[in-house]
Design a protein around this motif. Structure first.
Motif, mmCIF file in Angstrom:
data_model
loop_
_atom_site.group_PDB
_atom_site.id
_atom_site.type_symbol
_atom_site.label_atom_id
_atom_site.label_comp_id
_atom_site.label_asym_id
_atom_site.label_seq_id
_atom_site.Cartn_x
_atom_site.Cartn_y
_atom_site.Cartn_z
ATOM 1 N N VAL A 25 -1.719 -5.982 -3.604
ATOM 2 C CA VAL A 25 -0.994 -5.746 -2.821
ATOM 3 C C VAL A 25 0.512 -5.865 -2.477
ATOM 4 O O VAL A 25 0.756 -7.034 -3.157
ATOM 5 C CB VAL A 25 -1.477 -6.745 -0.814
ATOM 6 C CG1 VAL A 25 -1.218 -7.078 -0.073
ATOM 7 C CG2 VAL A 25 -3.412 -6.188 -1.554
ATOM 8 N N GLN A 26 1.527 -5.339 -1.570
ATOM 9 C CA GLN A 26 2.902 -5.865 -1.668
ATOM 10 C C GLN A 26 2.876 -6.949 -0.175
ATOM 11 O O GLN A 26 2.845 -6.226 0.669
ATOM 12 C CB GLN A 26 4.098 -5.080 -2.085
ATOM 13 C CG GLN A 26 4.053 -4.055 -3.743
ATOM 14 C CD GLN A 26 4.677 -3.664 -3.989
ATOM 15 O OE1 GLN A 26 5.475 -3.045 -3.060
ATOM 16 N NE2 GLN A 26 5.054 -2.789 -5.178
ATOM 17 N N THR A 27 3.740 -8.133 -0.154
ATOM 18 C CA THR A 27 3.975 -8.711 1.145
ATOM 19 C C THR A 27 5.369 -8.216 1.313
ATOM 20 O O THR A 27 6.637 -8.175 0.158
ATOM 21 C CB THR A 27 3.893 -9.513 1.076
ATOM 22 O OG1 THR A 27 2.891 -10.398 0.919
ATOM 23 C CG2 THR A 27 4.722 -10.533 2.232
ATOM 24 N N TRP A 28 6.341 -6.981 2.467
ATOM 25 C CA TRP A 28 6.899 -7.067 2.677
ATOM 26 C C TRP A 28 7.426 -7.609 4.418
ATOM 27 O O TRP A 28 6.904 -8.171 5.332
ATOM 28 C CB TRP A 28 8.358 -6.324 3.670
ATOM 29 C CG TRP A 28 7.243 -4.812 1.891
ATOM 30 C CD1 TRP A 28 6.726 -4.516 0.684
ATOM 31 C CD2 TRP A 28 8.739 -4.808 1.507
ATOM 32 N NE1 TRP A 28 6.814 -3.569 0.396
ATOM 33 C CE2 TRP A 28 7.913 -3.728 0.430
ATOM 34 C CE3 TRP A 28 10.280 -4.537 1.256
ATOM 35 C CZ2 TRP A 28 8.909 -3.042 -0.464
ATOM 36 C CZ3 TRP A 28 11.179 -3.611 1.092
ATOM 37 C CH2 TRP A 28 10.240 -3.015 -0.574
ATOM 38 N N HIS A 29 9.059 -8.040 4.335
ATOM 39 C CA HIS A 29 9.287 -9.034 5.734
ATOM 40 C C HIS A 29 10.467 -8.622 6.499
ATOM 41 O O HIS A 29 11.062 -7.848 5.366
ATOM 42 C CB HIS A 29 9.956 -10.561 5.464
ATOM 43 C CG HIS A 29 10.852 -11.377 6.780
ATOM 44 N ND1 HIS A 29 11.630 -10.944 6.732
ATOM 45 C CD2 HIS A 29 9.581 -11.556 7.599
ATOM 46 C CE1 HIS A 29 12.446 -11.307 8.447
ATOM 47 N NE2 HIS A 29 10.700 -11.593 8.346
#
Length: 446
Positions: A187-191
């Motif tokens: 899982v990758q978290t982006w803003h």
């Protein structure tokens, strides 16, 4: 007195002189001679005026040419500083203005180069769109995310979104700012943040996408380290007197020959030593030094690993040597091989694969350690890299979190995936040394 007034005075003087000469000659000469004299006087006055105005005409023509060059954004022209008085001052002021404009233009150009360099070097994705969602400007990170490094200026955002996961598409279409996650296993978290502004009378939209996965992981690990240091300090303060009292108790009771007392003291001493080792392992995680990276040849390095835990090497070794801290990466791979041997997998099914891989506009090497054991459930995969988390009864939960700390200190990435057909695969990506990376980048673009 200005040059114009001087020229006017000269012309008036010539006219008066010609008139006086004509009146004087009227008394002595006939009308034809007088007319000839007047013509000669006018010609002389005209020649004198032309000679005197030639300098003014030349200077004004130079200024006109310079101003036309200014209009075309060319500030390299200089006008000759000839003449006297205000005309010369005007030429000097023009040349000073041209020099100042050249200096300002060079300064702005250098700032634009610096800004462009910073923008293209940034790992954050930057997109500038017009009001029709057409890409006006993009940096390198945006091109690698959306079009495999190829130019995207002039393309519609809708054409590029189809190549992204659904989470990206939903976030871009939502019209709001905030965090979103991409992927299932890794899982990758982006803003995503947005901006709107007017440029040349047209409305534009600025999109900024920032990869927050590593930043969040660093913050999380930083909190864990602080907790570990506090707990370790308090436990050590208690364990030291306990160990001292156990030794004192043994000395006092050694003449009693009571088996139960020996059992009690030995148990306390054993559990104290176990707890001290437990604290030592966590303290080592909390005080992990920065890696001392060096060039490492793969063959002897892997031979040292195989001498401790057996594995099967798949494929050929990378063409370029590794660039990492030998001791720290050895610790990582030994831990992963140990886990693979304890997973229930047959020894022949434990494999290691090394191959060059271009990732996030950087060249590097991917190291995969895989087995055919029981694998991990989805919940375990999400928490396996956290400190204190372990599925083993006697595990400390520090092994994989220590691996992640070492890999990320090398500016690398680590991820865990269940394999089709059973088993687990742990993937480590490490950036290449600068010289090798440049060679790989060149080969990658060809």
């Amino acid at each position: 007195m200005t040059l114009a007034l001087r020229l006017t005075g000269v012309c008036v003087a010539c006219s008066l002189l010609g008139t006086a000469l004509g009146i004087w000659m009227w008394q002595w000469l006939d009308a034809g001679a007088i007319l000839a004299a007047l013509v000669i006087a006018c010609v002389v006055a005209g020649l004198a005026a032309r000679l005197l105005t030639r300098q003014l005409y030349t200077s004004l023509a130079s200024l006109e040419t310079g101003l036309l060059n200014f209009k075309d954004n060319d500030f390299s022209v200089r006008v000759p500083e000839t003449g006297t008085g205000q005309l010369r001052n005007l030429s000097i002021l023009f040349n000073e203005a041209a020099a100042r404009l050249r200096q300002e233009r060079q300064y702005i150009y250098q700032r634009e180069l610096l800004l462009d360099k910073v923008i293209h070097s940034s790992p954050n994705v930057m997109l500038l769109l017009d009001d029709n969602n057409r890409v006006i400007y993009s940096n390198d990170a945006a091109r690698h995310l959306l079009n495999q490094g190829q130019m995207i200026n002039g393309l519609m955002l809708s054409e590029l979104e189809v190549r992204l996961p659904a989470e990206f598409h939903n976030a871009l279409q939502s019209g709001t700012d905030g965090l979103f996650s991409v992927g299932d296993g890794e899982v990758q978290t982006w803003h995503l943040s947005r901006g709107r502004f007017q440029l040349n009378g047209q409305r534009h939209h600025l999109l900024l996408l920032k990869q927050m996965t590593r930043e969040l992981s660093r913050q999380e690990v930083s909190v864990w380290k602080k907790i570990i240091r506090v707990i370790g300090h308090e436990l050590n303060n208690s364990l030291a007197p306990i160990s001292s009292m156990v030794n004192s108790g043994k000395l006092i009771c050694r003449d009693y020959h009571e088996p139960k007392l020996d059992l009690i003291f030995n148990t306390i001493e054993d559990r104290t030593a176990h707890l001290s080792q437990f604290i030592f392992n966590y303290t080592r995680f909390a005080k992990m030094p920065l890696p001392s990276q060096e060039t490492v040849e793969w063959s002897p390095f892997l031979a040292q690993l195989a001498a401790q835990y057996s594995f099967k090497l798949e494929g050929a070794l990378p063409e370029y040597p590794g660039w990492f801290d030998r001791i720290q990466l050895e610790q990582v791979l030994l831990n992963l091989l140990k886990n693979a041997h304890e997973s229930g997998s047959a020894n022949d099914d434990i494999c290691m694969l090394l191959e060059s891989e271009h990732r996030e506009s950087k060249s590097g090497v991917r190291i995969s350690v895989s087995d055919r054991g029981s694998g991990m459930s989805a919940d375990v995969l999400r928490q396996a890299l956290l400190p204190f988390y372990s599925t083993k009864r006697s595990g400390s939960g520090i092994g994989l979190s220590l691996c992640r700390e070492i890999v990320e200190a090398h500016d690398g990435q680590i991820s865990l995936h269940n394999r089709d057909g059973g088993g687990l695969s742990v993937n480590i990506w490490l950036p290449a040394e600068m010289a090798a990376s440049q060679q790989q980048d060149k080969r990658h673009t060809q």
